[in-house]
Design a protein around this motif. Structure first.
Motif, PDB file in Angstrom:
ATOM      1  N   ALA A 119      -8.938  38.737 -91.091  1.00  0.00           N
ATOM      2  CA  ALA A 119      -9.209  37.354 -90.654  1.00  0.00           C
ATOM      3  C   ALA A 119      -8.302  36.312 -91.288  1.00  0.00           C
ATOM      4  O   ALA A 119      -8.655  35.134 -91.340  1.00  0.00           O
ATOM      5  CB  ALA A 119     -10.686  36.995 -90.869  1.00  0.00           C
ATOM      6  N   LYS A 120      -7.127  36.684 -91.739  1.00  0.00           N
ATOM      7  CA  LYS A 120      -6.143  35.711 -92.195  1.00  0.00           C
ATOM      8  C   LYS A 120      -5.347  35.259 -90.976  1.00  0.00           C
ATOM      9  O   LYS A 120      -4.913  36.077 -90.164  1.00  0.00           O
ATOM     10  CB  LYS A 120      -5.191  36.320 -93.229  1.00  0.00           C
ATOM     11  N   SER A 121      -5.130  33.961 -90.861  1.00  0.00           N
ATOM     12  CA  SER A 121      -4.470  33.460 -89.661  1.00  0.00           C
ATOM     13  C   SER A 121      -3.186  32.712 -89.977  1.00  0.00           C
ATOM     14  O   SER A 121      -3.014  32.148 -91.055  1.00  0.00           O
ATOM     15  CB  SER A 121      -5.416  32.546 -88.872  1.00  0.00           C
ATOM     16  N   SER A 122      -2.282  32.728 -89.012  1.00  0.00           N
ATOM     17  CA  SER A 122      -1.038  31.976 -89.083  1.00  0.00           C
ATOM     18  C   SER A 122      -0.679  31.518 -87.680  1.00  0.00           C
ATOM     19  O   SER A 122      -1.226  32.017 -86.688  1.00  0.00           O
ATOM     20  CB  SER A 122       0.083  32.840 -89.671  1.00  0.00           C
ATOM     21  N   VAL A 123       0.204  30.547 -87.604  1.00  0.00           N
ATOM     22  CA  VAL A 123       0.653  30.065 -86.302  1.00  0.00           C
ATOM     23  C   VAL A 123       1.835  30.915 -85.852  1.00  0.00           C
ATOM     24  O   VAL A 123       2.891  30.913 -86.482  1.00  0.00           O
ATOM     25  CB  VAL A 123       1.064  28.586 -86.370  1.00  0.00           C
ATOM     26  N   LEU A 124       1.649  31.631 -84.774  1.00  0.00           N
ATOM     27  CA  LEU A 124       2.740  32.430 -84.213  1.00  0.00           C
ATOM     28  C   LEU A 124       3.741  31.523 -83.513  1.00  0.00           C
ATOM     29  O   LEU A 124       4.949  31.637 -83.692  1.00  0.00           O
ATOM     30  CB  LEU A 124       2.188  33.465 -83.232  1.00  0.00           C
ATOM     31  N   VAL A 125       3.213  30.613 -82.693  1.00  0.00           N
ATOM     32  CA  VAL A 125       4.068  29.673 -81.969  1.00  0.00           C
ATOM     33  C   VAL A 125       3.238  28.459 -81.585  1.00  0.00           C
ATOM     34  O   VAL A 125       2.043  28.577 -81.286  1.00  0.00           O
ATOM     35  CB  VAL A 125       4.691  30.334 -80.710  1.00  0.00           C
ATOM     36  N   GLN A 126       3.878  27.301 -81.622  1.00  0.00           N
ATOM     37  CA  GLN A 126       3.257  26.065 -81.148  1.00  0.00           C
ATOM     38  C   GLN A 126       4.306  25.269 -80.402  1.00  0.00           C
ATOM     39  O   GLN A 126       5.455  25.138 -80.860  1.00  0.00           O
ATOM     40  CB  GLN A 126       2.704  25.234 -82.303  1.00  0.00           C
ATOM     41  N   ASP A 127       3.932  24.754 -79.227  1.00  0.00           N
ATOM     42  CA  ASP A 127       4.908  24.068 -78.395  1.00  0.00           C
ATOM     43  C   ASP A 127       4.168  23.174 -77.395  1.00  0.00           C
ATOM     44  O   ASP A 127       3.128  23.566 -76.855  1.00  0.00           O
ATOM     45  CB  ASP A 127       5.763  25.096 -77.643  1.00  0.00           C
ATOM     46  N   PRO A 128       4.672  21.970 -77.128  1.00  0.00           N
ATOM     47  CA  PRO A 128       4.020  21.071 -76.162  1.00  0.00           C
ATOM     48  C   PRO A 128       3.861  21.679 -74.772  1.00  0.00           C
ATOM     49  O   PRO A 128       3.010  21.241 -73.997  1.00  0.00           O
ATOM     50  CB  PRO A 128       4.959  19.853 -76.133  1.00  0.00           C
ATOM     51  N   ARG A 129       4.677  22.690 -74.458  1.00  0.00           N
ATOM     52  CA  ARG A 129       4.587  23.313 -73.135  1.00  0.00           C
ATOM     53  C   ARG A 129       3.395  24.252 -73.003  1.00  0.00           C
ATOM     54  O   ARG A 129       3.023  24.634 -71.890  1.00  0.00           O
ATOM     55  CB  ARG A 129       5.875  24.089 -72.852  1.00  0.00           C
ATOM     56  N   LEU A 130       2.787  24.630 -74.111  1.00  0.00           N
ATOM     57  CA  LEU A 130       1.682  25.598 -74.059  1.00  0.00           C
ATOM     58  C   LEU A 130       0.361  24.890 -73.774  1.00  0.00           C
ATOM     59  O   LEU A 130      -0.568  24.870 -74.583  1.00  0.00           O
ATOM     60  CB  LEU A 130       1.610  26.376 -75.376  1.00  0.00           C
ATOM     61  N   VAL A 131       0.282  24.296 -72.596  1.00  0.00           N
ATOM     62  CA  VAL A 131      -0.924  23.568 -72.184  1.00  0.00           C
ATOM     63  C   VAL A 131      -1.925  24.568 -71.631  1.00  0.00           C
ATOM     64  O   VAL A 131      -1.837  24.989 -70.480  1.00  0.00           O
ATOM     65  CB  VAL A 131      -0.596  22.481 -71.141  1.00  0.00           C
ATOM     66  N   TRP A 132      -2.852  24.959 -72.487  1.00  0.00           N
ATOM     67  CA  TRP A 132      -3.867  25.960 -72.167  1.00  0.00           C
ATOM     68  C   TRP A 132      -3.228  27.316 -71.859  1.00  0.00           C
ATOM     69  O   TRP A 132      -3.282  27.833 -70.739  1.00  0.00           O
ATOM     70  CB  TRP A 132      -4.763  25.545 -71.005  1.00  0.00           C
ATOM     71  N   ALA A 133      -2.592  27.898 -72.878  1.00  0.00           N
ATOM     72  CA  ALA A 133      -2.172  29.295 -72.749  1.00  0.00           C
ATOM     73  C   ALA A 133      -3.422  30.123 -72.505  1.00  0.00           C
ATOM     74  O   ALA A 133      -4.451  29.915 -73.147  1.00  0.00           O
ATOM     75  CB  ALA A 133      -1.463  29.739 -74.019  1.00  0.00           C
ATOM     76  N   ASP A 134      -3.352  31.059 -71.574  1.00  0.00           N
ATOM     77  CA  ASP A 134      -4.553  31.795 -71.168  1.00  0.00           C
ATOM     78  C   ASP A 134      -4.431  33.270 -71.549  1.00  0.00           C
ATOM     79  O   ASP A 134      -3.898  33.597 -72.604  1.00  0.00           O
ATOM     80  CB  ASP A 134      -4.793  31.609 -69.664  1.00  0.00           C
ATOM     81  N   ALA A 135      -4.952  34.173 -70.706  1.00  0.00           N
ATOM     82  CA  ALA A 135      -5.047  35.598 -71.036  1.00  0.00           C
ATOM     83  C   ALA A 135      -3.684  36.179 -71.398  1.00  0.00           C
ATOM     84  O   ALA A 135      -2.771  36.221 -70.576  1.00  0.00           O
ATOM     85  CB  ALA A 135      -5.657  36.363 -69.862  1.00  0.00           C
ATOM     86  N   LEU A 136      -3.548  36.629 -72.634  1.00  0.00           N
ATOM     87  CA  LEU A 136      -2.266  37.101 -73.170  1.00  0.00           C
ATOM     88  C   LEU A 136      -2.082  38.590 -72.923  1.00  0.00           C
ATOM     89  O   LEU A 136      -3.039  39.332 -72.734  1.00  0.00           O
ATOM     90  CB  LEU A 136      -2.210  36.805 -74.672  1.00  0.00           C
TER      91      LEU A 136
END
Length: 379
Positions: free
Chosen positions: A316-333
């Motif tokens: 349960a340790k977390s990190s940010v893989l990616v963050q970008d203004p284009r990711l408006v509601w990224a869904d089922a990966l």
């Protein structure tokens, strides 16, 4: 429907964020600290675009790309398509995607699909909610699980869910563990368990606090509200099975995430009350569009509020893989055989059903991917 190919440049980095294990079962809103556009966003590649919202993708080991169109408002059109050279072809045929209204035959048609994935059997599995549109009850022969052999483009398995759904059911997603199929119900909170070998199925954790939405949902900093003014609530929704088969992770769309050992979940004699005692808190996930898990047991969580994807380790340790203004509601990966993370970006929080009846989706919507160096796990 039109689709266009577009390419973006490449590079990468991870950044720390909040979350972790514990015994808390808070209903407060997850408010992770803001993170500026990550260096890793340079790795994002836009594979295709569409002027119809898509919220799911599955890529075969021979690189065939399948996409899902939810049609939440009940509009006719392609539900499942195959993406070829940037263009969508109805899959497996136009006839399967031709259902339009209640009264039309539903056994051999997609009413309203909500999930697709390749199972451990190599088949393309599809969840049909059987609901003509959002908040509508399932129709007869509508809710079902369908499995297609993509080599022959033929249906080889069909599992009707009529006797397991309720009037408010919205069968959401599925995962596998041995002979078991796990299905979340985001409309009538609970889990549906199906044994493929025996054909026996049942519901568990109906109305439990872990399967019932207790937090408001947020997208881009705004609370998500239905046209009638009530809060959007998606109950049991995202889920994963650990690669060693020990744990089943699940959550409502607004979090948090819980887990339970599969030995309890698969026990045909266990009661919901006894199963609930075995469920433990795992991670304080935010409003989530979708998840996936890799072969090392890392869970990827699409944070709809902060336009980012979190990587959550088995402890349960977390990190940010990616963050970008284009990711408006990224869904089922989806993670493909080459170690790419596929990311449908449907802008779901901007649709009318989630924004007081006013749509602000900026078309086209994108399907993106990025290399993450992870191996896939097909539960």
């Amino acid at each position: 429907m039109r689709t266009l190919l577009a390419l973006l440049p490449i590079a990468g980095l991870l950044a720390a964020c909040t979350g972790g294990t514990g015994t808390e079962k808070s209903t407060s809103v997850a408010t992770p600290p803001p993170v500026s556009t990550s260096e890793s966003a340079k790795k994002l590649v836009s594979v295709a675009t569409s002027d119809t919202i898509w919220n799911g993708v599955a890529v075969s080991d021979n690189d065939r790309i399948f996409v899902l169109f939810p049609h939440n408002e009940g509009h006719p059109g392609t539900r499942i398509g195959e993406l070829k050279n940037g263009k969508v072809t109805p899959y497996p045929s136009r006839a399967w995607n031709a259902w339009t209204k209640e009264g039309d035959p539903a056994k051999q048609a997609f009413v309203r699909t909500n999930s697709l994935r390749f199972g451990p059997d190599g088949l393309l599995w599809i969840v049909d909610t059987g609901t003509p549109k959002s908040d509508a009850p399932p129709i007869t022969d509508g809710p079902k699980l369908l499995a297609f052999d993509i080599a022959k483009n033929q249906l080889v398995k069909s599992i009707p869910l009529d006797k397991y759904v309720k009037r408010k059911s919205f069968v959401d997603d599925l995962r596998f563990h041995g002979d078991m199929i796990y299905v979340t119900d985001a409309g009538a909170p609970g889990l549906i368990l199906l044994n493929q070998k025996t054909g026996v199925g049942r519901r568990l954790l109906d109305g439990d606090t872990t399967t019932t939405a207790r937090r408001p949902m947020y997208g881009e900093g705004k609370k998500m509200v239905k046209p009638d003014g009530s809060d959007v609530a998606l109950h049991a929704d995202q889920m994963e099975v650990s690669p060693d088969g020990k744990y089943y992770y699940f959550q409502t769309a607004a979090g948090p995430m819980y887990r339970v050992e599969t030995k309890y979940l698969d026990d045909p004699k266990i009661s919901s009350a006894d199963l609930a005692k075995q469920v433990t808190y795992f991670f304080n996930s935010p409003t989530c569009g979708g998840t996936t898990i890799d072969a090392a047991g890392n869970i990827y969580v699409a944070d709809a509020n902060e336009k980012r994807i979190l990587k959550v380790t088995p402890d349960a340790k977390s990190s940010v893989l990616v963050q970008d203004p284009r990711l408006v509601w990224a869904d089922a990966l989806w993670i493909d055989h080459a170690g790419n993370l596929w990311i449908p970006v449907p802008q779901m929080n901007r649709t009318a059903g989630f924004q007081k009846g006013v749509e602000t989706v900026a078309f086209p919507v994108h399907l993106s991917k990025m290399p993450i160096g992870a191996q896939p796990f097909r539960d």
